[in-house]
Design a protein around this motif. Structure first.
Motif, mmCIF file in Angstrom:
data_model
loop_
_atom_site.group_PDB
_atom_site.id
_atom_site.type_symbol
_atom_site.label_atom_id
_atom_site.label_comp_id
_atom_site.label_asym_id
_atom_site.label_seq_id
_atom_site.Cartn_x
_atom_site.Cartn_y
_atom_site.Cartn_z
ATOM 1 N N UNK A 93 0.594 -3.389 10.933
ATOM 2 C CA UNK A 93 -0.819 -3.026 11.058
ATOM 3 C C UNK A 93 -1.130 -2.438 12.424
ATOM 4 N N UNK A 94 -0.150 -2.408 13.315
ATOM 5 C CA UNK A 94 -0.376 -1.806 14.630
ATOM 6 C C UNK A 94 -0.273 -0.282 14.587
ATOM 7 N N UNK A 95 0.270 0.260 13.494
ATOM 8 C CA UNK A 95 0.395 1.714 13.373
ATOM 9 C C UNK A 95 -0.912 2.280 12.831
ATOM 10 N N UNK A 96 -1.163 3.573 13.015
ATOM 11 C CA UNK A 96 -2.416 4.169 12.513
ATOM 12 C C UNK A 96 -2.602 3.958 11.015
ATOM 13 N N UNK A 97 -3.844 3.766 10.593
ATOM 14 C CA UNK A 97 -4.150 3.484 9.198
ATOM 15 C C UNK A 97 -3.761 4.594 8.254
ATOM 16 N N UNK A 98 -3.727 5.844 8.742
ATOM 17 C CA UNK A 98 -3.382 6.943 7.837
ATOM 18 C C UNK A 98 -1.924 6.915 7.415
ATOM 19 N N UNK A 99 -1.104 6.143 8.108
ATOM 20 C CA UNK A 99 0.296 6.009 7.702
ATOM 21 C C UNK A 99 0.477 5.019 6.557
ATOM 22 N N UNK A 100 -0.566 4.285 6.238
ATOM 23 C CA UNK A 100 -0.517 3.331 5.121
ATOM 24 C C UNK A 100 -0.697 4.089 3.817
ATOM 25 N N UNK A 101 0.336 4.118 2.993
ATOM 26 C CA UNK A 101 0.296 4.773 1.695
ATOM 27 C C UNK A 101 0.608 3.728 0.634
ATOM 28 N N UNK A 102 -0.411 3.064 0.118
ATOM 29 C CA UNK A 102 -0.183 1.916 -0.768
ATOM 30 C C UNK A 102 0.581 2.290 -2.025
ATOM 31 N N UNK A 103 1.338 1.330 -2.529
ATOM 32 C CA UNK A 103 2.013 1.494 -3.802
ATOM 33 C C UNK A 103 0.976 1.719 -4.899
ATOM 34 N N UNK A 104 1.449 2.122 -6.073
ATOM 35 C CA UNK A 104 0.535 2.434 -7.173
ATOM 36 C C UNK A 104 -0.404 1.277 -7.473
ATOM 37 N N UNK A 105 0.135 0.055 -7.506
ATOM 38 C CA UNK A 105 -0.716 -1.099 -7.808
ATOM 39 C C UNK A 105 -1.775 -1.293 -6.741
ATOM 40 N N UNK A 106 -1.423 -0.961 -5.495
ATOM 41 C CA UNK A 106 -2.392 -1.069 -4.415
ATOM 42 C C UNK A 106 -3.502 -0.049 -4.524
ATOM 43 N N UNK A 107 -3.211 1.095 -5.145
ATOM 44 C CA UNK A 107 -4.242 2.115 -5.354
ATOM 45 C C UNK A 107 -5.107 1.804 -6.569
ATOM 46 N N UNK A 108 -4.517 1.178 -7.577
ATOM 47 C CA UNK A 108 -5.258 0.882 -8.803
ATOM 48 C C UNK A 108 -6.251 -0.255 -8.612
ATOM 49 N N UNK A 109 -5.958 -1.220 -7.773
ATOM 50 C CA UNK A 109 -6.806 -2.420 -7.716
ATOM 51 C C UNK A 109 -8.238 -2.170 -7.227
ATOM 52 N N UNK A 110 -8.559 -1.414 -6.197
ATOM 53 C CA UNK A 110 -7.758 -0.970 -5.053
ATOM 54 C C UNK A 110 -7.796 -2.036 -3.962
ATOM 55 N N UNK A 111 -6.787 -2.018 -3.111
ATOM 56 C CA UNK A 111 -6.712 -2.979 -2.016
ATOM 57 C C UNK A 111 -7.076 -2.295 -0.699
ATOM 58 N N UNK A 112 -7.673 -3.037 0.228
ATOM 59 C CA UNK A 112 -8.103 -2.422 1.500
ATOM 60 C C UNK A 112 -6.917 -2.081 2.389
#
Length: 312
Positions: free
Chosen positions: A40-59
């Motif tokens: 979580x110390x890296x920039x947020x734009x580098x976070x590319x959630x897995x498909x399940x993370x996009x479907x839920x969606x998770x923060x």
């Protein structure tokens, strides 16, 4: 098919498997994947959630969110390992660990050694209560164990399918193991690499092993356990040569083993040190009872009384 999926297993096996899985979750947080907290110390734009993370969606994970998940999951996993509130704690641990894995695997690398462990975490709450050493057989427990076993074997078979899908037949004749040894090989791996054609033979062997792994379900129990022992030896060699542990997968694979034969410490009951015990549950044996039973004392006049037997 339903009979096979729900083949009853001793509740003691479910209890031992549950304890092992939840203890590993706690260990995973502090030993194997503590690096998740640094993601979580890296920039947020580098976070590319897995498909399940996009479907839920998770923060998008933040330091606060990850810290909360870490500490609550650590405490609840240790509590769930005791067998208390198996459904409430089980579902909660599964949800939190699932979120932990989504954070871990949403920055470009996805490990497939945790698939079977996640299935075990999802299935164990459905097994209900189970006590260590309980020989009573349970269909619900059998289903939880069986789907975990299926996930273990799918990990192998689908790995072979991926090799053939993306690498084709050339995967077996390529330099996959040679590259792995160059990147992260040990001294033992360097010795093995010097043997002509051995790495090519090993690659053919890996493909054959993974493709044939579903046959383990067709084997008699004795041979099935021997085959699982071979699976463990395969991972031992993998760890010793290219330092890939597959620890979560190895924990899930214990679902094939007769874990009910284990005797955990929580079965030991407090006993009176002076009481001879040689039967389960702390009960004196028949011989000990005979020594403590009052013996008749015959008196003149035909009457009888009792007095404690005198030890010889």
């Amino acid at each position: 098919m339903i009979r096979w999926l729900t083949e009853p297993v001793p509740r003691g096996r479910v209890a031992a498997f549950r304890t092992l899985v939840y203890l590993f979750v706690a260990a995973d947080l502090v030993i194997f994947t503590p690096w998740v907290r640094t993601r979580v110390d890296v920039p947020g734009e580098l976070y590319q959630p897995l498909l399940i993370g996009r479907l839920l969606p998770l923060p998008t994970p933040t330091p606060g969110l990850v810290a909360v998940v870490f500490w609550i999951l650590l405490a609840l996993a240790l509590l769930a390992a005791t067998g208390r509130a198996p459904r409430l704690l089980g579902w909660t641990v599964f949800a939190l660990y699932f979120e932990w894995m989504i954070v871990a695997m949403s920055y470009g690398k996805v490990d497939h050694d945790r698939f079977a462990l996640l299935v075990a975490l999802a299935a164990l709450p459905t097994a209900g209560r189970a006590r260590h050493g309980d020989p009573t057989r349970s269909e619900a427990g059998g289903w939880a164990v069986r789907v975990t076993q299926i996930a273990v074997i799918c990990t192998y078979f689908l790995a072979a399918w991926a090799k053939l899908r993306f690498g084709g037949p050339d995967w077996a004749t390529g330099s996959v193991l040679a590259r792995a040894i160059i990147r992260r090989g040990t001294d033992l791996a360097d010795l093995i690499a010097q043997v002509p054609y051995l790495l090519i033979v090993a690659q053919f062997g890996i493909l054959a092993f993974e493709l044939l792994s579903p046959l383990v379900f067709r084997l008699p129990e004795r041979w099935r356990h021997a085959t699982i022992g071979f699976f463990y030896s395969f991972h031992l060699v993998t760890m010793a040569t290219i330092t890939i542990s597959f620890a979560p997968h190895l924990v899930a694979m214990t679902s094939f083993l007769p874990l009910e034969k284990l005797r955990p410490l929580d079965r030991l009951r407090r006993r009176d040190p002076g009481t001879p015990v040689d039967e389960p549950g702390g009960q004196p044996s028949a011989a000990a009872g005979a020594e403590l039973r009052p013996a008749p004392l015959h008196l003149h006049g035909g009457g009888s009384s009792t007095r404690p037997a005198t030890a010889p």
